[in-house]
Design an enzyme around this catalytic site. Structure first.
Site, short mmCIF file in Angstrom:
data_model
loop_
_atom_site.label_atom_id
_atom_site.label_comp_id
_atom_site.label_asym_id
_atom_site.label_seq_id
_atom_site.Cartn_x
_atom_site.Cartn_y
_atom_site.Cartn_z
N CYS A 1 11.06 -37.17 -8.88
CA CYS A 1 9.80 -38.01 -8.73
C CYS A 1 9.06 -37.97 -7.30
CB CYS A 1 9.66 -39.37 -9.09
SG CYS A 1 10.82 -40.58 -8.22
N HIS B 1 -15.53 -9.53 1.96
CA HIS B 1 -14.45 -10.50 2.60
C HIS B 1 -14.64 -11.86 1.90
CE1 HIS B 1 -12.86 -13.14 5.69
NE2 HIS B 1 -12.01 -12.50 5.60
N LYS C 1 0.88 -1.11 0.03
CA LYS C 1 -0.09 0.09 -0.18
C LYS C 1 0.84 1.26 0.08
CE LYS C 1 -3.75 0.08 2.99
NZ LYS C 1 -5.05 0.27 2.46
N ARG D 1 -3.35 2.98 8.67
CA ARG D 1 -3.67 1.79 7.97
C ARG D 1 -2.58 0.74 7.95
NH1 ARG D 1 -8.26 3.08 4.35
NH2 ARG D 1 -8.43 5.31 4.30
N MET E 1 -5.48 -7.50 9.05
CA MET E 1 -4.79 -6.69 10.10
C MET E 1 -5.81 -5.23 10.22
SD MET E 1 -0.92 -6.89 9.10
CE MET E 1 -1.15 -6.63 7.54
N SER F 1 16.74 -40.79 -10.14
CA SER F 1 15.64 -40.05 -10.19
C SER F 1 15.60 -39.65 -8.52
CB SER F 1 14.42 -40.92 -10.36
OG SER F 1 13.26 -40.04 -10.20
N TYR G 1 14.03 -33.38 -15.90
CA TYR G 1 12.83 -33.50 -15.82
C TYR G 1 12.20 -33.49 -14.42
CZ TYR G 1 12.98 -38.69 -14.75
OH TYR G 1 13.28 -39.68 -14.02
N ARG H 1 9.44 -48.46 -11.41
CA ARG H 1 10.24 -48.80 -10.48
C ARG H 1 9.91 -50.32 -9.85
NH1 ARG H 1 9.10 -45.22 -5.12
NH2 ARG H 1 7.25 -46.76 -4.84
N ARG I 1 -3.33 -1.42 -6.46
CA ARG I 1 -2.55 -2.73 -6.20
C ARG I 1 -3.00 -3.38 -7.51
NH1 ARG I 1 -5.16 -4.84 -1.05
NH2 ARG I 1 -7.45 -5.48 -2.20
N GLY J 1 -8.42 -7.69 4.80
CA GLY J 1 -9.21 -7.88 6.20
C GLY J 1 -8.21 -8.44 7.38
C1 PEP Z 1 10.14 -40.79 -2.86
O1 PEP Z 1 10.67 -41.41 -1.90
O2 PEP Z 1 10.35 -39.65 -3.17
C2 PEP Z 1 9.37 -41.54 -3.88
C3 PEP Z 1 8.98 -41.04 -4.97
O3 PEP Z 1 8.95 -42.78 -3.32
P1 PEP Z 1 7.96 -43.09 -2.43
O4 PEP Z 1 7.01 -41.85 -2.30
O5 PEP Z 1 7.07 -44.05 -3.15
O6 PEP Z 1 8.59 -43.88 -1.31
MG MG Z 2 10.79 -43.54 -1.99
#
Ligand code: PEP
Ligand code: MG
Length: 902
Positions: free
Chosen positions: A844, A468, A26, A96, A107, A777, A864, A630, A352, A105
């Site tokens: 992953c 709100h 602000k 303010r 604060m 991974s 990835y 896996r 804003r 809302g």
């Molecule tokens: C992990 O451990 O990050 C994973 C992807 O395997 P899981 O969650 O199946 O243990």
């Molecule tokens: Mg795991």
């Protein structure tokens, strides 16, 4: 020396918009508007760091801060020609809050500060309007008593309602000067009775009381909750803006309002807003009176009889339109502004970047590219990745006949169904029991924030698009209908009275937050089509990003959904999930309970065709895209019955003694299974399991390649490796099977064998493990667990406490711990590539779908990220933003700030 106060006024300002970290949003934008020459009441901003100092000093305002504020007020006096505390021409102030990011809302604010029994007379005389002066004074007393003295609002509201009833008035605007004066005396009496102290008459005392209270509101329960929900660090603190008051309650040529430069729900390019004649700002936001539309178009489309600002105050309206256009061009983004008209003169109180629904954000970004205002890359940066969740919300099937039982304003898009509840607490309780509810409130207040978050949808019977409920629901992406005036909520009897129906607590309704409708019962929904603006933004994102986005999918159906969201491969197929279905669990148990290898092989022979079918399905859907499978990971006892009843049932089905089964189950029991006989350790103990899985994979690859014509390159991933020798052993089994299947099929199959990095030892020894692994991974779920030594299944018992107490900012199982787990990932990536420079690296764990973590993955050059299907669009966008933000070099900060900026 710290500069505690920045001044602005009369076309000059010490700060700018870019100083928002110091001045709060602000304050920084007030300075910017002032410097642009827009009409801004003169004022000053106390920097947000003063808030931290206030707490460090035991809730005490530093003398130096006070001195600079006094000097700033003198500057305001010079500009306005009024004096703070003067009994002839008093200067009144607004105080303010204003944090770095908006916390609507959450604060506190104090308006009309400086009024007392004497200055009120002077104000009335000066304005030639005693009624206005006494109205302002009663507002001030009520606000001050609530915010600074902690008395709350209810008793004041009660007095006002009683007096209005006695006098036969319906609206506040009908009260005369002497009637307000009487109410003021009642208010003061109430304070004396309740607090045994007088309402402070000294403006200086009022000032420091208000400043302290606004700083204190940074730590109010609702502000703490809001910060927690929105990942806002406690250390930011709030700045405070002190400005000369301008009055929207100075008669019928005065007004106050809020406006969006575009429609915040749809993104349509048209000024959109609401205002109230003869009122002060808080009246609009509080949703107490239903506001009027700013534009004629808005008035007509809402079916309101009340005149628009365009009709009522054409000159101020034209000026407002001009300023809105100027602000949009200047900021290159849609703005959300607050303004006051004092006797025909327009004053700007705030601007804003406006909060908007995701759909609106998409449309505005795409339109602004088409208008030549921003680039495609900037458009990509304008969308908050996690907000894409909103687009994936279902909407009501257009073919159904709607049984509309009420209607209001379409405050936040999407449709939701649930049982009705009347309190935030009930909503929270329902969520914890897995029940879906719609939260019904006459109007919401910041205390309801927990319940709003827990509900599927929100319905209020009062308030406008900027109330709100509307602002918060849009921010959370929860469908919401507000101001459903055709309905009545009877809280005492827990009933909702709609058109032709009376519903009670627990009855099911559906709300359509895009149409502003309330429907009876559950209604068929459809998934939204991800095209149009979404398609264009995602196209630009895909062009910009470097990392590919894969999905974690175990079934062809999940894989198909993920592909429709743009997944470019499978980064993790958890094979254990395939063994829980129907018949398979029995065969799996037969395998686990077998007493020797021969027995296990008999069961594995039965599992082989089932696994082959699973993998063929996955490979076929993925049509030549990479698929990482896996090997079996969890401890075997997870597949076995647990309670005595389950043991008895399974024993009967398997034709064995319950006591024998119990013995076997007990033998497999582990004290700490997550660190026990799981992952590659199983493969080493029972290599025949790996052999079956590898055979199923290779045979499926052959079958799918024949069916689709696209070559399949399976990536076989070994879990929980800590030693290179573990991987060597398992890889040798896989290679053997690969050779055998290729011989049998008379066909060469390309494949990769890699490992998950989910143990600190594996990360540190990555250069050695990479001699055997063709890809890594990062299993960041386990890696976080093993790095912190925190059980991922038990963390929720204390992580929230850690966050509340400021021990950690983020749950490391949701958003990557850059400093510890992140460093291990960096080390592993660097060491792995040192051995094998073309090594494919991915992530992953759950973090693969978290925007801040994705950004980290980009900075260390992973190939990835892989996440659950519904998070694929989020990951595509976040991956693109990571590249663009990097290349624009507008984020030249450490990883912590990178997180804050996404
Ligand atoms: C992990 O451990 O990050 C994973 C992807 O395997 P899981 O969650 O199946 O243990
Ligand atoms: Mg795991």
């Amino acid at each position: 020396m710290t500069k505690w106060v920045y001044r602005f006024g009369d076309g000059q300002a010490e700060g700018r918009a870019r100083d928002h970290e110091v001045l709060g949003g602000k304050g920084a934008n007030l300075a910017e508007m002032c410097a642009l020459g827009l009409p801004v009441p003169p004022g000053l901003t106390i920097v947000s760091d003063a808030c931290n100092t206030y707490y460090k000093n035991g809730r005490h305002i530093e003398d130096q801060v006070k001195a600079e504020v006094r000097a700033g007020i003198a500057a305001i006096e010079a500009i306005t020609g009024r004096r703070f505390g003067s009994v002839s021409q008093p200067l009144l102030l607004s105080v303010r809050s204003g944090a770095r990011v908006s916390m609507p809302g959450m604060m506190d604010t104090v308006l009309n500060l400086g009024l007392n029994d004497e200055t009120v007379q002077a104000l009335g005389h000066d304005a030639g309007d005693a009624r206005f002066a006494w109205d302002s004074y009663r507002r001030f007393i009520q606000m001050y008593a609530d915010v600074v003295m902690g008395l709350g609002n209810d008793a004041f509201e009660e007095i006002l309602e009683d007096e209005k009833a006695k006098l036969g008035h319906e609206f506040d605007t009908e009260l005369s000067a002497s009637e307000w004066q009487h109410i003021v005396s009642l208010y003061k009496k109430l304070i004396e009775e309740e607090l045994e102290q007088e309402f402070p008459q000294d403006p200086e005392v009022q000032l420091w009381g208000a400043v302290g209270a606004v700083f204190a509101s940074w730590m109010s329960a609702r502000a703490v909750t809001y910060r927690h929900l929105h990942n806002i660090p406690e250390g930011w603190g709030t700045a405070i803006n002190i400005q000369a008051m301008v009055f929207g309650n100075l008669g019928n040529a005065s007004a106050t309002g809020v406006a969006f430069t575009r429609n915040p729900s749809t993104g349509e390019r048209a000024l959109y807003g609401e205002f109230l004649v003869n009122a002060q700002g808080e009246d609009v936001v509080a949703g107490i009176r239903t506001p009027q539309s700013i534009t004629e178009e808005g008035r007509i489309s809402s079916g309101s009889e009340k005149p628009s600002m365009e009709k009522l105050m054409p000159e101020a309206f034209r000026e407002l339109c001009r300023i809105c256009t100027e602000l949009e061009i200047h900021y290159r983004d849609m703005q959300d502004i607050e303004f006051t008209i004092e006797r025909g003169k327009l004053w700007m109180l705030q601007t804003r970047s406006a909060k908007r629904s995701t759909r609106a954000a998409m449309k505005i970004a795409v339109d602004m590219v088409d208008e030549g205002v921003i680039t495609e890359d900037e458009a990509v940066l304008r969308i908050e990745p996690s907000s894409l969740d909103q687009l994936l919300h279902p909407t009501i099937d257009p073919r159904v006949t709607r049984q509309v039982i009420g209607s209001g304003l379409p405050a936040s898009p999407g449709a939701a169904t649930g049982a009705i509840v009347f309190t935030a607490e009930e909503a929270v309780e329902a969520e914890s029991e897995g029940r879906k509810v719609i939260l019904l409130r006459v109007e919401t207040s910041p205390e309801d924030i927990h319940g709003m978050h827990a509900a599927e949808g929100i319905l209020t019977t009062r308030g406008g698009m900027t109330s709100h409920a509307a602002v918060v629901a849009r921010g959370m992406g929860i469908p919401c209908v507000v101001g459903a005036g055709t309905m009545r909520i009877d809280v005492r009897n827990e009933r909702l009275l709609g058109v032709g129906v009376t519903l009670k607590k627990g009855d099911i309704i559906t709300i359509d937050g895009s149409a502003g409708q309330v429907l009876k019962g559950e209604v068929p929904m459809i998934q939204p089509a991800l095209s149009g603006d979404f398609g264009r933004i995602m196209g630009w994102a895909d062009r910009a990003r470097r990392m590919t986005v894969r999905t974690n999918a175990d079934t062809p159906a999940d894989a198909l959904a993920a592909r429709s969201f743009g997944a470019e491969g499978i980064g993790l197929c958890r094979t254990e999930h395939m063994f829980f279905e129907g018949e398979r669990i029995h065969v799996m148990r037969e395998m686990i309970l077998a007493v020797d290898e021969k027995g296990r092989r008999v069961a594995l022979d039965k599992l082989l065709p089932m696994q082959r079918l699973d993998f063929t399905g996955l490979f076929t859907v993925m049509h030549g895209l990479p698929v990482t499978i896996r090997l079996l990971d969890p401890p075997l006892h997870e597949f076995l019955p647990k309670t005595d009843d389950e043991v008895a049932e399974v024993a009967f089905a398997m034709g064995m003694e319950a006591s024998v089964l119990r013995q076997r189950v007990d033998a497999l029991h582990e004290f700490n299974p997550m660190l026990g006989h799981r992952g590659c350790r199983l493969a080493i103990s029972y290599p025949e399991i790996v052999e079956m899985q590898a055979r199923a994979i290779f045979e499926a690859a052959v079958a799918a390649a024949k069916e689709t014509g696209a070559a399949v390159v399976p990536e076989i991933m070994v879990p929980l490796v800590g030693l290179r020798t573990e991987l060597d052993y398992v890889k040798a089994r896989i290679d053997e099977v690969a050779g055998a299947v290729m011989n049998e099929a008379g066909m060469k199959i390309d494949y990769l064998v890699g490992t998950m990095i989910e143990l600190p030892r594996a990360a540190l020894r990555a250069h050695v493990i990479a001699e055997a692994a063709e890809f890594f991974s990062f299993g960041t779920n386990d890696l976080t667990q093993t790095t912190f030594g925190i059980s991922r299944d038990d963390a929720s018992a204390f992580i929230p406490t850690y966050q509340r107490k400021g021990i950690i900012e983020h749950d490391p199982f949701i958003s990557l711990d850059f400093d510890g787990v992140g460093e291990l990932i960096s080390i592993a990536a660097e060491r792995g590539r040192r051995t094998r420079n073309d090594m494919k690296l991915g992530i992953c764990g759950e973090h693969g779908g978290d925007p801040a973590s994705i950004r980290f993955c980009e900075t260390i050059g992973l190939d990835y990220v892989s996440c659950s299907p519904f998070r694929v669009p989020i990951a595509r966008l976040a991956a693109a933003q990571a590249v663009i933000a990097g290349s624009l070099e507008d984020v030249r900060r450490g990883p912590k700030d990178l997180r804050a900026s996404v």
